[in-house]
Write a protein that holds these residues in place. Structure first.
Motif, PDB file in Angstrom:
ATOM      1  N   GLY A  32       0.786  -1.225   0.000  1.00  0.00           N
ATOM      2  CA  GLY A  32       0.000   0.000   0.000  1.00  0.00           C
ATOM      3  C   GLY A  32       0.819   1.277   0.000  1.00  0.00           C
ATOM      4  N   TYR A  33       2.091   1.157   0.309  1.00  0.00           N
ATOM      5  CA  TYR A  33       2.973   2.323   0.364  1.00  0.00           C
ATOM      6  C   TYR A  33       4.222   2.043  -0.441  1.00  0.00           C
ATOM      7  CZ  TYR A  33       6.427   5.589   2.232  1.00  0.00           C
ATOM      8  OH  TYR A  33       7.410   6.540   2.363  1.00  0.00           O
ATOM      9  N   THR A  34       4.571   2.995  -1.300  1.00  0.00           N
ATOM     10  CA  THR A  34       5.824   2.922  -2.038  1.00  0.00           C
ATOM     11  C   THR A  34       6.509   4.275  -1.978  1.00  0.00           C
ATOM     12  OG1 THR A  34       4.747   3.484  -4.137  1.00  0.00           O
ATOM     13  CG2 THR A  34       5.023   1.140  -3.638  1.00  0.00           C
ATOM     14  N   TYR A  35       7.812   4.236  -2.112  1.00  0.00           N
ATOM     15  CA  TYR A  35       8.591   5.483  -2.109  1.00  0.00           C
ATOM     16  C   TYR A  35       9.834   5.262  -2.949  1.00  0.00           C
ATOM     17  CZ  TYR A  35      11.064   9.611  -0.486  1.00  0.00           C
ATOM     18  OH  TYR A  35      11.726  10.808  -0.437  1.00  0.00           O
ATOM     19  N   TYR A  36      10.233   6.325  -3.667  1.00  0.00           N
ATOM     20  CA  TYR A  36      11.343   6.188  -4.608  1.00  0.00           C
ATOM     21  C   TYR A  36      12.400   7.267  -4.378  1.00  0.00           C
ATOM     22  CZ  TYR A  36       7.937   3.330  -7.079  1.00  0.00           C
ATOM     23  OH  TYR A  36       7.020   2.369  -7.402  1.00  0.00           O
ATOM     24  N   ALA A  37      13.607   6.921  -4.722  1.00  0.00           N
ATOM     25  CA  ALA A  37      14.652   7.930  -4.777  1.00  0.00           C
ATOM     26  C   ALA A  37      14.326   8.902  -5.907  1.00  0.00           C
ATOM     27  CB  ALA A  37      16.004   7.269  -5.021  1.00  0.00           C
ATOM     28  N   ASP A  38      14.708  10.142  -5.747  1.00  0.00           N
ATOM     29  CA  ASP A  38      14.409  11.146  -6.765  1.00  0.00           C
ATOM     30  C   ASP A  38      14.977  10.770  -8.126  1.00  0.00           C
ATOM     31  OD1 ASP A  38      14.710  14.073  -4.581  1.00  0.00           O
ATOM     32  OD2 ASP A  38      13.033  12.708  -4.965  1.00  0.00           O
ATOM     33  N   SER A  39      16.117  10.105  -8.122  1.00  0.00           N
ATOM     34  CA  SER A  39      16.801   9.769  -9.371  1.00  0.00           C
ATOM     35  C   SER A  39      16.039   8.766 -10.233  1.00  0.00           C
ATOM     36  CB  SER A  39      18.196   9.227  -9.079  1.00  0.00           C
ATOM     37  OG  SER A  39      18.122   8.084  -8.255  1.00  0.00           O
TER      38      SER A  39
END
Length: 122
Positions: free
Chosen positions: A56-63
């Protein structure tokens, strides 16, 4: 103990796509938050993406934001990293790991596996 095996890397050209897989075996009776990291030659290992236990939650590096997508199939004990619009700077060994959420960081819980090499030519 959980063992993780990464696969799906290869040599591609800039703009191509790859999908990496991370298969878990062993004691997988509990779901973990999972993340992908990468390490380029001569550089520190860096965070790429994370997904929560049930997705339900994802997060990514800006790159990689907007180009990479992390997903998981808990029935198959597998986490994926879809990588689109690859760039030469994405060249690295990619690793997966179970992680915990800690103040915006995602420290690993398990020993690192072998990883899978991704090479992007220009």
């Amino acid at each position: 103990q959980v063992q993780l095996v990464e696969s799906g890397g290869g040599l591609v050209q800039a703009g191509d796509s790859l999908r990496l897989s991370c298969a878990a075996s062993g004691r997988t009776d509990g779901y973990y938050n999972m993340a992908w990291y990468r390490q380029a030659p001569g550089k520190e290992r860096e965070f790429v993406a994370v997904i929560s236990q049930r997705g339900g939650y994802t997060y990514y590096a800006d790159s990689v934001k907007g180009r990479f997508t992390i997903s998981r199939d808990n029935a198959k004990n597998t986490v994926y990293l879809q990588m689109n619009s690859l760039k030469p700077e994405d060249t690295a060994i990619y690793y997966c790991n179970a992680v915990r959420f800690l103040g915006g960081t995602y420290p690993p819980l398990l020993d690192w596996g072998q990883g899978t090499q991704v090479t992007v030519s220009s």
